[in-house]
Write a protein that holds these residues in place. Structure first.
Motif, PDB file in Angstrom:
ATOM      1  N   ASP A 131       0.881  -1.354  -0.025  1.00 21.77           N
ATOM      2  CA  ASP A 131       0.029   0.012   0.114  1.00 21.77           C
ATOM      3  C   ASP A 131       0.893   1.269  -0.148  1.00 21.77           C
ATOM      4  N   LEU A 132       2.016   1.042   0.444  1.00 23.13           N
ATOM      5  CA  LEU A 132       2.852   2.405   0.567  1.00 23.13           C
ATOM      6  C   LEU A 132       3.680   2.558  -0.586  1.00 23.13           C
ATOM      7  N   PHE A 133       3.881   1.987  -1.322  1.00 22.70           N
ATOM      8  CA  PHE A 133       4.622   1.996  -2.415  1.00 22.70           C
ATOM      9  C   PHE A 133       4.101   1.583  -3.956  1.00 22.70           C
ATOM     10  N   LYS A 134       2.924   1.108  -4.080  1.00 21.03           N
ATOM     11  CA  LYS A 134       2.413   0.649  -5.372  1.00 21.03           C
ATOM     12  C   LYS A 134       2.176   1.741  -6.237  1.00 21.03           C
ATOM     13  N   ASN A 135       2.196   2.954  -5.866  1.00 17.64           N
ATOM     14  CA  ASN A 135       2.107   4.048  -6.720  1.00 17.64           C
ATOM     15  C   ASN A 135       3.506   4.608  -6.964  1.00 17.64           C
ATOM     16  N   ASP A 136       4.429   3.848  -6.805  1.00 12.05           N
ATOM     17  CA  ASP A 136       5.862   4.654  -7.106  1.00 12.05           C
ATOM     18  C   ASP A 136       6.800   3.654  -7.753  1.00 12.05           C
ATOM     19  N   LEU A 137       6.169   2.505  -8.551  1.00 14.80           N
ATOM     20  CA  LEU A 137       6.908   1.591  -9.321  1.00 14.80           C
ATOM     21  C   LEU A 137       7.767   2.216 -10.409  1.00 14.80           C
ATOM     22  N   ASP A 138       7.259   3.268 -10.925  1.00 13.28           N
ATOM     23  CA  ASP A 138       7.927   3.908 -12.016  1.00 13.28           C
ATOM     24  C   ASP A 138       9.264   4.639 -11.835  1.00 13.28           C
ATOM     25  N   LYS A 139       9.564   4.456 -10.427  1.00 16.71           N
ATOM     26  CA  LYS A 139      10.692   5.010  -9.992  1.00 16.71           C
ATOM     27  C   LYS A 139      11.974   3.996  -9.891  1.00 16.71           C
ATOM     28  N   ILE A 140      11.449   2.654 -10.038  1.00 17.69           N
ATOM     29  CA  ILE A 140      12.391   1.562 -10.158  1.00 17.69           C
ATOM     30  C   ILE A 140      12.443   1.246 -11.602  1.00 17.69           C
ATOM     31  N   LYS A 141      13.586   2.028 -12.136  1.00 17.49           N
ATOM     32  CA  LYS A 141      13.551   2.028 -13.541  1.00 17.49           C
ATOM     33  C   LYS A 141      14.846   1.773 -14.311  1.00 17.49           C
ATOM     34  N   ASN A 142      16.085   1.458 -13.346  1.00 20.38           N
ATOM     35  CA  ASN A 142      17.281   1.164 -14.109  1.00 20.38           C
ATOM     36  C   ASN A 142      17.417  -0.400 -13.813  1.00 20.38           C
ATOM     37  N   THR A 143      17.549  -0.821 -14.961  1.00 19.41           N
ATOM     38  CA  THR A 143      17.779  -2.081 -15.099  1.00 19.41           C
ATOM     39  C   THR A 143      18.885  -2.678 -15.984  1.00 19.41           C
ATOM     40  N   SER A 144      19.631  -3.574 -15.703  1.00 19.62           N
ATOM     41  CA  SER A 144      20.757  -4.265 -16.426  1.00 19.62           C
ATOM     42  C   SER A 144      20.568  -5.761 -16.563  1.00 19.62           C
ATOM     43  N   THR A 145      21.459  -6.246 -17.655  1.00 11.77           N
ATOM     44  CA  THR A 145      21.669  -7.873 -17.706  1.00 11.77           C
ATOM     45  C   THR A 145      22.736  -7.994 -16.626  1.00 11.77           C
ATOM     46  N   THR A 146      22.650  -9.266 -16.323  1.00 11.89           N
ATOM     47  CA  THR A 146      23.705  -9.954 -15.336  1.00 11.89           C
ATOM     48  C   THR A 146      25.081  -9.713 -15.694  1.00 11.89           C
ATOM     49  N   GLU A 147      25.485  -9.723 -17.090  1.00 13.53           N
ATOM     50  CA  GLU A 147      26.610  -9.347 -17.671  1.00 13.53           C
ATOM     51  C   GLU A 147      27.201  -8.059 -17.392  1.00 13.53           C
ATOM     52  N   GLU A 148      26.311  -7.073 -17.434  1.00  9.44           N
ATOM     53  CA  GLU A 148      26.697  -5.691 -17.228  1.00  9.44           C
ATOM     54  C   GLU A 148      26.701  -5.366 -15.868  1.00  9.44           C
ATOM     55  N   LEU A 149      26.103  -6.003 -14.828  1.00 11.93           N
ATOM     56  CA  LEU A 149      26.225  -5.800 -13.360  1.00 11.93           C
ATOM     57  C   LEU A 149      27.747  -6.364 -13.094  1.00 11.93           C
ATOM     58  N   GLU A 150      27.891  -7.651 -13.566  1.00 12.15           N
ATOM     59  CA  GLU A 150      29.293  -8.178 -13.333  1.00 12.15           C
ATOM     60  C   GLU A 150      30.452  -7.242 -13.524  1.00 12.15           C
ATOM     61  N   THR A 151      30.200  -6.488 -15.069  1.00 14.78           N
ATOM     62  CA  THR A 151      31.140  -5.718 -15.472  1.00 14.78           C
ATOM     63  C   THR A 151      31.463  -4.473 -14.299  1.00 14.78           C
ATOM     64  N   GLN A 152      30.325  -3.930 -14.002  1.00  8.15           N
ATOM     65  CA  GLN A 152      30.238  -2.723 -13.008  1.00  8.15           C
ATOM     66  C   GLN A 152      31.079  -3.281 -11.854  1.00  8.15           C
ATOM     67  N   ILE A 153      30.830  -4.402 -11.446  1.00  9.97           N
ATOM     68  CA  ILE A 153      31.424  -4.769 -10.042  1.00  9.97           C
ATOM     69  C   ILE A 153      32.873  -4.967 -10.485  1.00  9.97           C
ATOM     70  N   LYS A 154      33.565  -5.664 -11.450  1.00 10.89           N
ATOM     71  CA  LYS A 154      34.927  -5.860 -11.683  1.00 10.89           C
ATOM     72  C   LYS A 154      35.604  -4.723 -12.165  1.00 10.89           C
TER      73      LYS A 154
END
Length: 511
Positions: A131-154
């Motif tokens: 109830d507190l966040f169902k209207n804020d889903l558009d703010k969860i917008k930045n996504t990546s592939t697993t490979e891109e995430l691993e590159t960001q870490i390494k």
């Protein structure tokens, strides 16, 4: 002038076992010093499931579903005695780790948090039912592939987010060279912000709270936000207020190690009493560094990792409504520079001073809320039962003050005893876990006075060897709400009478 009252309080936990492994200071240090240690290998076996976390009695007490007196009826150790827990309460909730990662993305306004694509969809589906966040889903917008995430870490120093062995996201660094804006630091700060926002939104769910009426926010966690030019420069308060959402609020931070929440209580009440603001919220998020802080002791004793929750709280101080408990800012204790550092000296400065100002004895306080740390956590770590030890010291001060006989000390401890239930998140246990119960105890309940005490270990900052602490008395409202209109009428009447007297004197001199 209006007496300040404690109007509402909220408490939240986020169960984050994977943050224990990857971000708790004990574990991160161990990976540097001894990466092949038996502790790190055994640690995952001691992590609790979300269901076990929800069914843990102290956690249900923290969010308000279980009254603190009921803990006394549960056989110790409490982790061996699960209860029938609920996720939500009238004060807050216990959020699963997956959804909490979604909040990290939600509170990120600089595009630092990226979630794996499929995981982001799972998060949105789950938060879509909240109830507190169902209207804020558009703010969860930045996504990546697993490979891109691993590159960001390494290659770019990002901090990974994991669910068990699955990489589900990263927190990127916010600057190429500034260590204050590293991925690790940004994760710590975003965790504090997200848990603070969660606590604040639960506070605003209370029917007595109007978000547009909040004038000021004080944030009192232990995180220090800022870059290389102003380490700890802060204003986490306004960052949390923004996503609160508090359109008319300003704010600032108070830092004082574990004592900060009680410093903040006194400051908030003083601002309301002075008429500077009518409604002040105090809020704090939790700390990733303290996750699994005593993990080595727990694992060695075959105890579950009980420090697996990020915690947060919020409370509202408002003008007197004739109903809610009054924060008596004139009845305070404080540890001064010259107070001394022995336990007796600290307790005398904090407890004795407040009692003297109020003309009370140690027996006149119904509830002492001092370092409400959970003994399930502290006993295996060798720190004992902290709330009980503090109460014994308060009783000893009463003996020295000749307010109770030495033979009465065990009875005093038994009658005044409040078990500890708060997670060891530094500032979180410091006095304020009781505030939610205080509202009920001093309105519908039969208690009249409580003392809220916060202590701080200032020496941890390596700037001083001093301790710190403050205390304040909260008491039942006598029901006499200050009436602004009546007060104004009185002022007008006095002005009229003064003017009349001056006219009479003028006439007499004229004659």
């Amino acid at each position: 002038m209006s007496l300040p009252v404690l109007k509402s309080a909220s408490y939240i936990l986020a169960h984050t076992p994977d943050l224990v492994i990857h971000n708790g200071s004990t574990q991160t240090t161990e990976r540097i010093v001894n990466p092949e240690s038996d502790y790190l290998k055994e640690l995952p076996k001691h992590l609790r499931s979300y269901e076990e976390d929800v069914n843990y009695a102290p956690n249900q007490t923290y969010i308000g579903n279980l009254h603190y007196t009921e803990l006394n009826d549960i056989t110790f150790p409490w982790y061996e005695q699960p209860v029938e827990g609920k996720r939500f309460s009238k004060h807050g909730e216990i959020m699963p780790e997956m959804e909490f990662y979604g909040l990290l993305s939600f509170v990120d306004v600089f595009d630092l948090v990226f979630l794996e694509e499929a995981f982001a969809a799972e998060v949105k589906e789950a938060l879509g039912k909240h109830d507190l966040f169902k209207n804020d889903l558009d703010k969860i917008k930045n996504t990546s592939t697993t490979e891109e995430l691993e590159t960001q870490i390494k290659e770019h120093g990002a901090e990974g987010l994991y669910i068990k062995d699955r990489l589900v996201g990263v927190v990127n660094r916010a600057h190429d060279t500034d260590e204050n804006l590293s991925g690790h630091m940004m994760l710590e700060n975003l965790v504090a912000k997200a848990s603070g926002v969660l606590a604040l939104r639960h506070l605003l769910e209370d029917e007595n709270v109007d978000p547009s009426a909040i004038d000021y926010v004080i944030e009192c966690s232990e995180e220090a936000i800022g870059d290389v030019n102003q380490r700890g420069g802060g204003n986490m308060a306004k960052a949390i207020a923004e996503l609160g959402v508090l359109p008319n609020a300003s704010g600032s931070d108070i830092r004082g190690f574990c004592a900060a929440p009680t410093h903040s209580l006194i400051n908030a009440a003083s601002l309301v009493k002075a008429g500077t603001y009518k409604n002040v919220v105090v809020v704090a998020g939790g700390s990733t560094a303290k996750l699994g802080m005593n993990g080595k002791s727990h694992v060695s004793k075959e105890v579950p990792i009980l420090e697996d929750n990020v915690a947060g709280f919020a409370y509202l101080i408002s003008e007197n409504d004739g109903k809610h408990p009054i924060v008596r800012t004139e009845y305070t204790g404080r540890h001064t520079v010259d107070s001394g550092s022995s336990p007796q000296a600290v307790t005398t400065a904090l407890i004795g001073a407040a009692l003297d100002k109020a003309g009370l004895t140690v027996k006149d306080i119904d509830a002492y809320s001092v370092e409400m740390q959970n003994p399930d956590i502290t006993k295996p770590a060798g720190a004992g039962d902290v709330p009980t030890a503090n109460l014994k010291m308060i009783g000893a001060i009463g003996v020295l003050r000749k307010e109770i006989d030495r033979k009465e000390l065990p009875l005093f401890v038994k009658e005044k005893h409040i078990p500890g239930w708060a997670p060891t998140q530094g500032h979180i246990p410091s006095g304020v876990p009781y505030l939610g119960f205080a509202i009920d105890d001093m309105t519908t309940g039969d208690l009249n006075r409580a003392m809220i005490v916060g202590k701080g270990s200032l020496f941890l900052g390596r700037m001083t060897n001093l301790f710190d602490g403050v205390a304040v008395i909260v008491e039942r409202n006598d029901g006499k709400e200050e009436n602004e209109a009546a007060s104004q009428d009185m002022k007008e009447m006095v002005k009229s009478e003064v003017a009349k007297a001056l006219r009479n004197l003028s006439e007499q001199f004229a004659e």
